[in-house]
Design an enzyme around this catalytic site. Structure first.
Site, short mmCIF file in Angstrom:
data_model
loop_
_atom_site.label_atom_id
_atom_site.label_comp_id
_atom_site.label_asym_id
_atom_site.label_seq_id
_atom_site.Cartn_x
_atom_site.Cartn_y
_atom_site.Cartn_z
N TYR A 161 2.32 2.46 1.34
CA TYR A 161 2.39 3.46 0.58
C TYR A 161 3.04 4.63 1.42
CZ TYR A 161 1.26 7.00 -3.09
OH TYR A 161 1.19 8.05 -4.00
N LYS A 165 6.14 7.12 0.81
CA LYS A 165 6.19 8.43 0.43
C LYS A 165 6.97 9.45 1.43
CE LYS A 165 4.64 8.23 -3.52
NZ LYS A 165 5.74 8.85 -4.60
N THR A 198 -5.82 9.09 -11.57
CA THR A 198 -5.07 8.19 -12.32
C THR A 198 -5.11 6.77 -12.07
OG1 THR A 198 -3.15 7.97 -10.45
CG2 THR A 198 -3.22 10.12 -12.02
#
Length: 287
Positions: A161, A165, A198
């Site tokens: 991840y 990013k 989220t």
């Protein structure tokens, strides 16, 4: 510098929001529609996309799986109208290393290669603002250009991840330079939501564990509609190109939108050029 928190009227403008069926993307799309924008949303699940379209009042749904270059190509071909704001928001986290249909590591495919190709394929229809959603995770990460898909080195959630990013941060730098060189009217901005509640954190593959993680995060994380504010500011405020907007309090995890700090690596133009070359080779798209 104080940043506006009220969205300006968007009547007559078209937004395209990726990853709009839940979380940040849905809140961004809802907010844009609420101030008059014509909103196009992307969805991997057509039924969920149509449900979201009706819920937020979006204009239409574009079916796309960002992890598939064929799907990205087909989706871009269906966008015929000019786009004033493109929000490259869609992203994923996986619990283990998974490969896309194209043989790419799935996190890199979804978070970097898909948005890269979609933006390149839409560039002639873009006329306003491109917002690429980054993350504070980029600060603790590096890109292994010899093995970006973890075929030989050890895969972990944080490494995959974070790499994706940091690549997004660098892609934004390179994209702005390419647009400037072409005298293209669009400008690029970066945003991050901070600690947002989220579905992204629900990546364990175990429902009970996901529920426990969500419950533990709820008292501290910002709700999605609050966290989306940084993306909305990046999409509409008068900003220098490639500004980076994120929550201004509590270590960048919470708070009102403000100019955020980024790592030295995220501002390295030689690394940005290398990310562009990698993504262009992997996707077969370029400007």
């Amino acid at each position: 510098m104080s940043l506006p928190t009220t969205l300006p009227d968007q009547s007559g403008r078209t937004w395209l929001v990726t990853g709009a069926t839940n979380g940040l993307g849905r809140e961004v799309a809802r907010a844009a529609a609420g101030v008059g924008a014509r909103v196009l949303i992307t969805a991997r699940d057509a039924a969920r996309g149509e449900w979201t379209r009706r819920e937020i009042g979006a204009a239409s749904v574009i079916d796309v799986d960002l992890a598939s270059q064929a799907s990205v190509r087909e989706a871009a071909a269906r966008v015929e109208e000019p786009i004033d704001v493109l929000i490259d928001n869609a992203g994923t986290i996986t619990a283990r290393r998974v490969e896309s249909i194209d043989g790419h590591e799935l996190v890199f495919a979804t978070n970097v290669l898909g948005p890269f190709a979609l933006t390149n394929r839409l560039v002639d229809r873009l006329r306003g603002r491109i917002v690429i959603v980054g993350s504070g995770a980029h600060k603790r990460s590096r890109i292994d250009f010899t093995d970006p898909h973890f075929r030989r080195r050890r895969w972990s959630v944080a490494a995959a991840y974070g790499q994706s990013k940091l690549a997004d941060m660098l892609w934004a730098l390179a994209l702005q330079q390419k647009l400037t060189d072409r005298h293209h009217p669009a400008t690029v901005q970066l945003a991050h939501p901070g600690w947002a509640l989220t579905n992204l954190q629900n990546a364990t593959g175990h429902a009970r564990l996901d529920d426990a993680i969500t419950a533990a995060c709820r008292p501290f994380a910002q709700p999605a509609d609050t966290a989306a504010a940084s993306i909305l500011v990046a999409a509409t405020a008068d900003l220098p190109p490639v500004s980076y907007i994120g929550p201004g309090g509590l270590g960048g995890l919470r708070g009102a939108p403000a100019h955020a700090s980024r790592s030295p690596a995220a501002m390295d133009r030689s690394l940005a050029a290398a990310v562009w070359r990698l993504a262009a080779e992997e996707t077969g798209t370029d400007l």
